[in-house]
Design an enzyme around this catalytic site. Sequence first.
Site, PDB file in Angstrom:
ATOM      1  N   GLN A 192       0.911  -1.191   0.234  1.00 13.83           N
ATOM      2  CA  GLN A 192       0.003  -0.182  -0.026  1.00 13.83           C
ATOM      3  C   GLN A 192       0.862   1.227   0.131  1.00 13.83           C
ATOM      4  O   GLN A 192       2.024   1.299   0.225  1.00 13.83           O
ATOM      5  CB  GLN A 192      -0.784   0.082   1.220  1.00 13.83           C
ATOM      6  CG  GLN A 192      -2.045  -0.999   1.205  1.00 13.83           C
ATOM      7  CD  GLN A 192      -2.984  -0.779   2.404  1.00 13.83           C
ATOM      8  OE1 GLN A 192      -3.113  -1.596   3.190  1.00 13.83           O
ATOM      9  NE2 GLN A 192      -3.727   0.260   2.228  1.00 13.83           N
ATOM     10  N   HIS A 193      -0.018   2.485  -0.193  1.00 16.49           N
ATOM     11  CA  HIS A 193       0.561   3.640  -0.193  1.00 16.49           C
ATOM     12  C   HIS A 193       1.819   4.270  -0.987  1.00 16.49           C
ATOM     13  O   HIS A 193       1.937   5.323  -0.955  1.00 16.49           O
ATOM     14  CB  HIS A 193       1.138   3.704   1.373  1.00 16.49           C
ATOM     15  CG  HIS A 193       0.445   3.509   2.579  1.00 16.49           C
ATOM     16  ND1 HIS A 193      -1.038   4.084   2.627  1.00 16.49           N
ATOM     17  CD2 HIS A 193       0.468   2.666   3.535  1.00 16.49           C
ATOM     18  CE1 HIS A 193      -1.298   3.567   3.789  1.00 16.49           C
ATOM     19  NE2 HIS A 193      -0.636   2.823   4.076  1.00 16.49           N
TER      20      HIS A 193
ATOM     21  N   ASP B  89      -2.400  -5.044  -0.034  1.00 11.83           N
ATOM     22  CA  ASP B  89      -1.863  -6.235   0.388  1.00 11.83           C
ATOM     23  C   ASP B  89      -2.739  -6.640   1.817  1.00 11.83           C
ATOM     24  O   ASP B  89      -3.200  -7.755   1.645  1.00 11.83           O
ATOM     25  CB  ASP B  89      -0.561  -6.322   0.478  1.00 11.83           C
ATOM     26  CG  ASP B  89      -0.001  -5.329   1.530  1.00 11.83           C
ATOM     27  OD1 ASP B  89      -0.893  -4.227   2.022  1.00 11.83           O
ATOM     28  OD2 ASP B  89       1.327  -5.083   1.731  1.00 11.83           O
TER      29      ASP B  89
END
Length: 498
Positions: free
Chosen positions: A71-72, A264
Site C-alpha cells: 500500500q501507499h 496487500d
Amino acid sequence: MTLVAGVDSSTQSCKVVIREASTGRLVRQGRAAHPGGTEVHPSHWWAALLRAIEEAGGLDDVAAVSVAGQQHGMVCLDESGHVVRDALLWNDTRSAGAAADLVAELGGPGAWAEAVGSVPVASFTITKLRWLAEHEPDNARRTAAVCLPHDWLTWRLAGALRLPFASWADAPPPPLDLLTTDRGDASGTGYWSPATGAYRTDLLKSAFGAVPLLPRVLGPVADAATPPPGGATATSATPPPSGGVTPSPAGGDGRTRIAPGTGDNMAAALGVGARPGDVVVSIGTSGTVFAVSDAPSADPSGAVAGFADATGRFLPLVCTLNAARVMDAAARLTGVDLDGLGELALQAPPGADGLTLVPYLEGERTPNRPTATGSVHGLTLATATPAHLARASIEGMLCGLADALDALALSPERVLLIGGGARSEAVRRIAPTIFARPILAPPPGEYVADGAAYQAAWLLDGEVEWTSQEAVGYEADPEPGVRARYAATRPHILDRPT
C-alpha cells in the site's frame, strides 16, 4: 477446469499463485525477489512479475488475474505514461515533516479523520506528494498522473495481455485513461474518502499544488481491462455496492479478465477468509492488525487508519513498521537462522528475566515516531545471553502488535495470526502470553496472493466458496508484566540525530 491467478507484489518479492476458480485448489506458483530499499523504480516490479509468471507456468490458460500490492507507495507518471522518478515506498519516512505540516494545515488530526478516515503519516501517498512538490519541483511539474504500486502493475497488465508474453518486457505503457484502482488501496492515499467513495481533490491540490490524473476507483468485481465509458474521467469513483454485487460476465472471447486488485492487507483479509468479528494480526515486513467492519471508521488519534476493504465493507487497521525484520535482526545478532532464533527464544523464561527490547529499528509508524531508534533495557550479566535476546526481540515485536490490537477497541470473536513471521512456532506460542487471549494460526500460505486469486475468481463467477484448512489454536497464561515493562520503556526512546 477454469484457472485464476493471484499476484502479491510485496515490498520484498512478487508471488504468483494459480488456483482452480471453483475450489481454490493450488495448481502451480512462482516467485521472484524485489530489490531492497525504500525507493524502487517500478520496472523492477514488472521484471519480477514476469519472472514469477514464467516460474508459475504462464497465464495462457488463466481466465482471470488480480494484483494485490504494498500500500501507499507513490508512482508518478508523465504524459506518455513513463515513470518520472523512482517510486517512494510506504516505509520511506522522508515525508514525515510533510505529514506533520499537512495535519496542521487542515486543522489537526480530527479534521483529517473526518475527511478521509485516517490521519496522514509518512507512509501515506499524499505526504510523499507534498515532499515531491517541495524537494523536486521539476519532477512534480512533469507528473501527469499518480498511482499506487498495485495500480501500476494492473495498468501494465491491461496493456500487455493483448500481446504475446515474449514481448511483455518491452511493451509500451498503455494509455493513462486505463489506470484503475480499488476502494481498499485508494483509502490509503490520504485523498480518497471511504465514507463517501470519492476523491478529495481539494486535499490533493492543497498538498501537491495540482490535481494530476487519478485512477478510476472500481467496484469489487469490475474488469480493470475495460476502458472507461464514454465521457468518464479517470478521477470518477465507483461507490461501494449496496446489497448484492453483480460480477462482470466472463464472456466467450478468450480474453483474460483483470480484477481490480487491491492493497496487500485487503487481499490478506480475503485470503484468510476474515469475517465480521475477526481480528487479523499479520506479521510481515510491516505488522498490521485489522478487522472487517460494516461501517467506516474515523479515529482522530491517528492510531487506527479507517481503510476500506476489497468487498464493499471497511477495514480499520493499525500498522507498525517493525515486525518480521525485528526477528531477522535478532537472528543476525545471535548468529542463527530464524528457526534457531525461535528455539533460543523458547529456552528463555517468559519476560526474558526483565530484558526488554523496544524494536523501533526503522523508526515507527504507530506510535508515530519516524526517526526513533530501538533500545534494550534490563541488560544484566544474567540476561546477556542469546536466548534472552531472542525472547526479548519476539516479545517486543508482539508488544507493539498488542498495542495495535488494543487501539482497535474491539472484543474479537477470533484473533487470526498470519504472515511470514507467524510461521515461527515460538511466535505462535508466545503471542497468547502477550495478547492475553487465545490465537488461531491458519496453515502457512500466501494469503495476499490467495486473496487476489479469490478476487479474480469472484470476477468470473460471483459465487465463490473456497474451503480453508483448519487453523491451529494456541493458548497460554498472560504475562502482563512484559507489556508493563515495554510501556514503561517507550517514553525513553531516542530519535535519530538530524
